[in-house]
Design a protein around this motif. Structure first.
Motif, PDB file in Angstrom:
ATOM      1  N   LEU A   1      -6.497   4.066   1.790  1.00 23.33           N
ATOM      2  CA  LEU A   1      -6.064   2.980   0.907  1.00 23.33           C
ATOM      3  C   LEU A   1      -6.175   1.627   1.609  1.00 23.33           C
TER       4      LEU A   1
ATOM      5  N   GLN B   1      -8.245  -1.802   0.629  1.00 26.99           N
ATOM      6  CA  GLN B   1      -7.575  -3.091   0.458  1.00 26.99           C
ATOM      7  C   GLN B   1      -8.083  -4.151   1.429  1.00 26.99           C
TER       8      GLN B   1
ATOM      9  N   GLN C   1      -4.396   9.447   4.088  1.00 26.71           N
ATOM     10  CA  GLN C   1      -4.434   8.892   2.734  1.00 26.71           C
ATOM     11  C   GLN C   1      -4.136   7.395   2.749  1.00 26.71           C
ATOM     12  N   VAL C   2      -3.116   7.002   3.514  1.00 28.79           N
ATOM     13  CA  VAL C   2      -2.757   5.588   3.597  1.00 28.79           C
ATOM     14  C   VAL C   2      -3.865   4.805   4.303  1.00 28.79           C
TER      15      VAL C   2
ATOM     16  N   VAL D   1       0.834  -1.208   0.000  1.00 25.94           N
ATOM     17  CA  VAL D   1       0.000   0.000   0.000  1.00 25.94           C
ATOM     18  C   VAL D   1       0.865   1.253   0.000  1.00 25.94           C
TER      19      VAL D   1
ATOM     20  N   THR E   1       1.318  -0.285  -8.121  1.00 29.55           N
ATOM     21  CA  THR E   1       0.397  -1.262  -7.533  1.00 29.55           C
ATOM     22  C   THR E   1       0.823  -2.703  -7.813  1.00 29.55           C
TER      23      THR E   1
ATOM     24  N   HIS F   1       1.005   4.199  -2.715  1.00 30.09           N
ATOM     25  CA  HIS F   1       0.829   5.606  -2.343  1.00 30.09           C
ATOM     26  C   HIS F   1       1.999   6.471  -2.819  1.00 30.09           C
TER      27      HIS F   1
END
Length: 192
Positions: A147, A151, A143-144, A94, A103, A98
């Motif tokens: 994500l 996931q 932000q992480v 991840v 990816t 970012h």
């Protein structure tokens, strides 16, 4: 926590930066008589004095897996039932997505995520603290976290919130409940 010939179980602690993974992993390992797997990224930063480049992310995942495998072997040798992982390959994937818009490691991160018997998803509700090396701030943390939520959407997780002792108490309670359910399931299987 171990009975008979049960293999040790990997417990995943995952969350964005500054969500208390290390502190909680250490506390749970002490409380449950288990082992803790350190974060490969932290070791990398300490050795090299910098964060890893895009071309080093795959090796970082390999290093994290190797640390987990060493801990599992040690746990089996010493009769420890639980191995607490202070972050996991999916988080590395991840972060790679970012920071580098890469990816390519996500599928591997998901495949490796299946190795964990139980996942604690730490929420970003602790005060953010700079560490001078690898933390980038509240905006990156959020932000992480977003994500990670995407996931982990199809993964069973125990959501961990709160501060200090309350955070550890929640994690302990959820872990005990999970261990009890595993024990109940085993007893049913043995009777059948």
């Amino acid at each position: 926590m171990r009975t008979g010939h049960d293999a040790p179980r990997l417990i995943c602690l995952i969350g964005a930066e500054c969500t208390g993974k290390t502190t909680l992993a250490q506390a749970l390992a002490r409380q449950f008589g288990g082992l803790m797997v350190p974060e490969a990224l932290r070791g990398f930063v300490e050795r090299h004095g910098r964060t890893p480049r895009q071309d080093e992310q795959r090796a970082l995942i390999d290093a994290q897996v190797a640390l987990e495998e060493q801990a599992m072997a040690q746990a089996a040798q010493h009769g420890k039932g639980l191995v607490f992982c202070d972050t996991v390959p999916l988080l590395i994937a991840v972060y790679s997505a970012h920071y580098f818009a890469d990816t390519s490691l996500v599928a591997r991160g998901h495949a490796l995520q299946r190795r964990y018997a139980f996942t604690l998803f730490l929420q970003p509700d602790l005060p953010w603290l700079a560490d001078g090396r690898q933390r980038d701030g509240v905006a990156v943390q959020q932000q992480v976290h977003a994500l990670l939520q995407l996931q982990l959407a199809d993964t069973a997780v125990a959501v961990i919130r709160g501060q200090g002792a309350a955070r550890q108490a929640l994690a302990s309670q959820l872990l005990r409940m999970w261990l009890a359910s595993v024990g109940d399931r085993r007893r049913r299987e043995m009777r059948e």
